[in-house]
Design an enzyme around this catalytic site. Sequence first.
Site, PDB file in Angstrom:
ATOM      1  N   GLN A   1     -25.683   1.414 -63.660  1.00 22.00           N
ATOM      2  CA  GLN A   1     -26.514   0.918 -62.476  1.00 22.00           C
ATOM      3  C   GLN A   1     -25.715   0.911 -61.135  1.00 22.00           C
ATOM      4  OE1 GLN A   1     -27.697  -3.011 -64.235  1.00 22.00           O
ATOM      5  NE2 GLN A   1     -28.302  -2.061 -66.217  1.00 22.00           N
ATOM      6  N   CYS A   2     -25.110   1.920 -60.791  1.00 25.67           N
ATOM      7  CA  CYS A   2     -24.370   1.982 -59.928  1.00 25.67           C
ATOM      8  C   CYS A   2     -25.255   3.086 -58.807  1.00 25.67           C
ATOM      9  CB  CYS A   2     -22.918   3.045 -60.134  1.00 25.67           C
ATOM     10  SG  CYS A   2     -22.062   3.582 -58.718  1.00 25.67           S
ATOM     11  N   GLY A   3     -25.166   2.999 -57.589  1.00 22.34           N
ATOM     12  CA  GLY A   3     -25.833   3.832 -56.501  1.00 22.34           C
ATOM     13  C   GLY A   3     -25.491   5.331 -56.669  1.00 22.34           C
TER      14      GLY A   3
END
Length: 159
Positions: A36-38
Amino acid sequence: MPNEFYQLSANNPQGRPIDMSTYQGKVVLVVNTATQCGLTPQFEGLEKLYMDYKDKGLVVLGFPCNQFGGQEPLSNDTMEETCKINHGVTFPLFEKIAVNGEHTHPVFKYLKSKLGGLFGRRIKWNFTKFLVDKNGRPVKRFSPVTKPADIEPYIKRLL
């Protein structure tokens, strides 16, 4: 004397230990990941490297970590499934670990001791990458924003 890297092990998402000696003779790209990271779109680039070079001796190892902004909140099983379904990941994944602090996993403790970064021995963020040669020697550290495609020339040289 065997290389230190090959004396280490890590658990797969089901909790089964995998010895790093399994990867002896291969070029290894170790990455701390988060779903769930950019920077999560890098999964696709990492998978492309793996698919393009696995038959030539490359293995990509993904180590999920929740130490940066809580960006890996999923359980080990859910994380593994998410990586496969949403990002097409087929390279080996391990259970969630710590890459900084008192509980740093031994694989990352070792890699950080050999290759410092901009923040010294600390990992700055998700998707920090370490390239290990066929003899288990860490040779290059890449920042989280380094795209997997930019690592390809280094991989080619080591293969």
